[in-house]
Design a protein around this motif. Structure first.
Motif, PDB file in Angstrom:
ATOM      1  N   THR A   1       0.857  -1.160  -0.062  1.00 42.89           N
ATOM      2  CA  THR A   1       0.026   0.175  -0.077  1.00 42.89           C
ATOM      3  C   THR A   1       0.853   1.217   0.005  1.00 42.89           C
ATOM      4  OG1 THR A   1      -0.229  -0.136   2.267  1.00 42.89           O
ATOM      5  CG2 THR A   1      -1.901  -1.030   1.131  1.00 42.89           C
ATOM      6  N   THR A   2       1.985   1.170  -0.445  1.00 37.42           N
ATOM      7  CA  THR A   2       3.069   2.156  -0.350  1.00 37.42           C
ATOM      8  C   THR A   2       2.487   3.186  -1.487  1.00 37.42           C
ATOM      9  OG1 THR A   2       4.794   0.782   0.313  1.00 37.42           O
ATOM     10  CG2 THR A   2       5.353   3.056  -0.385  1.00 37.42           C
TER      11      THR A   2
ATOM     12  N   ASN B   1       2.593  10.411  -0.379  1.00 39.50           N
ATOM     13  CA  ASN B   1       2.893  11.148   1.204  1.00 39.50           C
ATOM     14  C   ASN B   1       4.244  11.723   1.271  1.00 39.50           C
ATOM     15  OD1 ASN B   1       0.075  10.541   1.999  1.00 39.50           O
ATOM     16  ND2 ASN B   1       0.560   8.451   2.827  1.00 39.50           N
ATOM     17  N   ALA B   2       5.052  11.085   1.077  1.00 44.20           N
ATOM     18  CA  ALA B   2       6.453  11.420   1.181  1.00 44.20           C
ATOM     19  C   ALA B   2       6.787  12.497   0.351  1.00 44.20           C
ATOM     20  CB  ALA B   2       7.635  10.257   0.722  1.00 44.20           C
TER      21      ALA B   2
ATOM     22  N   LEU C   1       6.504  19.092   6.056  1.00 45.96           N
ATOM     23  CA  LEU C   1       5.957  18.183   7.169  1.00 45.96           C
ATOM     24  C   LEU C   1       6.514  16.765   7.341  1.00 45.96           C
ATOM     25  CD1 LEU C   1       2.038  18.754   6.088  1.00 45.96           C
ATOM     26  CD2 LEU C   1       3.329  20.031   8.199  1.00 45.96           C
ATOM     27  N   SER C   2       5.973  16.073   8.643  1.00 43.93           N
ATOM     28  CA  SER C   2       6.481  14.641   8.577  1.00 43.93           C
ATOM     29  C   SER C   2       5.726  14.005   7.636  1.00 43.93           C
ATOM     30  CB  SER C   2       6.279  14.323  10.035  1.00 43.93           C
ATOM     31  OG  SER C   2       5.063  14.316  10.535  1.00 43.93           O
ATOM     32  N   VAL C   3       5.592  12.529   7.306  1.00 47.43           N
ATOM     33  CA  VAL C   3       4.896  11.705   6.848  1.00 47.43           C
ATOM     34  C   VAL C   3       3.691  11.483   7.482  1.00 47.43           C
ATOM     35  CG1 VAL C   3       4.670   9.460   5.550  1.00 47.43           C
ATOM     36  CG2 VAL C   3       6.872  10.809   5.317  1.00 47.43           C
TER      37      VAL C   3
ATOM     38  N   LYS D   1       0.006  12.071   6.520  1.00 46.50           N
ATOM     39  CA  LYS D   1      -1.079  10.750   6.823  1.00 46.50           C
ATOM     40  C   LYS D   1      -2.387  11.336   7.568  1.00 46.50           C
ATOM     41  CE  LYS D   1       1.983   6.992   5.929  1.00 46.50           C
ATOM     42  NZ  LYS D   1       2.415   5.785   6.778  1.00 46.50           N
ATOM     43  N   ALA D   2      -1.981  12.072   8.676  1.00 45.22           N
ATOM     44  CA  ALA D   2      -3.059  12.619   9.604  1.00 45.22           C
ATOM     45  C   ALA D   2      -3.968  13.727   8.735  1.00 45.22           C
ATOM     46  CB  ALA D   2      -2.343  13.386  10.801  1.00 45.22           C
TER      47      ALA D   2
END
Length: 250
Positions: free
Chosen positions: A5-6, A205-206, A214-216, A220-221
């Motif tokens: 799911t990457t 996302n990356a 932002l952080s990954v 996601k959030a």
């Protein structure tokens, strides 16, 4: 059944029947099980030969209509379905919708030999992860399949054009209440709107994390929150909405 799911990036390829694809980075631990659905025997045969020649993929079943596709999916539990849309009886859109109700729904890559139209959008709304025309080159089909298995949403250039056209036609006017998606958009934070726009551009996302510093996990959030606020069940539908609202830059 486990599946990758990457997420991956989305470069737009030329408009000569090639696809804009999200390329994945993970290797297949085992061969991906594929179901091929098409009402034309020669098309099923051709796709089967192509897929069987691809490293990391194996065709476990074929179906000639939507009813048979659902039955074969229940029996063989494919991870990926190459789904023709225009078929007699149960078409590919409704078949996709029924596949999404399975306990372990497969990933669906919709395909058509006809002009890209609202049927393609209906397939994405039904749960298909990507949409291609059948004049795609074999190497581009392989890239699109890799994209889907890596969490991406490959769309042919014609679908991008349709989405851009719909976005232009759907721009809100000044009279009356704003359409529901526009009203829902107002509930998003500035960061969530930025993430939605980049989803529409096909970023992973990356990539979004790098773009917005932002952080990954933070991305996601944001994705989870915007999906909930927009009442969407996957990032493919979010990408479509980004285009319909004129947010996507591609």
């Amino acid at each position: 059944m486990k599946r990758r799911t990457t997420d991956g990036p989305l470069p737009e390829l030329p408009a000569d029947g090639a696809a804009a694809v999200l390329l994945g980075t993970d290797a297949h631990a085992t061969d991906v099980r594929v179901l091929i659905v098409d009402d034309q025997p020669i098309a099923r045969c051709g796709l089967t030969c192509l897929v069987e020649d691809m490293p990391g993929y194996t065709v476990v079943a074929q179906a000639e209509n939507g009813i048979q596709a659902v039955a074969e999916a229940r029996e063989h539990e494919p991870e990926l379905v190459l789904m023709d849309l225009r078929m007699p009886g149960l078409d590919g859109v409704e078949a996709t919708r029924r596949l999404m109700r399975l306990a372990e729904p497969p990933l669906v890559l919709a395909m058509t030999a006809y002009a890209v139209d609202e049927l393609g959008l209906a397939a994405l709304e039904a749960g298909a992860r990507g949409f291609l025309t059948k004049d795609i080159r074999p190497e581009a089909l392989h890239s699109a399949m890799e994209s889907v298995m890596s969490g991406g949403s490959p769309l042919c250039s014609e679908m991008f054009a349709l989405l851009r056209s719909r976005a232009s036609a759907a721009m809100p006017g000044t009279a009356g209440a704003a359409p529901l998606p526009v009203r829902a958009l107002a509930s998003l934070s500035e960061a969530e709107r930025s993430v939605l726009a980049l989803l529409g551009a096909g970023m992973s996302n990356a990539q979004i994390a790098r773009e917005l510093y932002l952080s990954v996990s933070g991305v996601k959030a944001h994705v989870s929150r915007l999906l909930r606020k927009l009442d969407l069940d996957n990032r493919t539908r979010a990408a479509v909405m980004a285009h319909e609202l004129g947010l996507a830059t591609r």
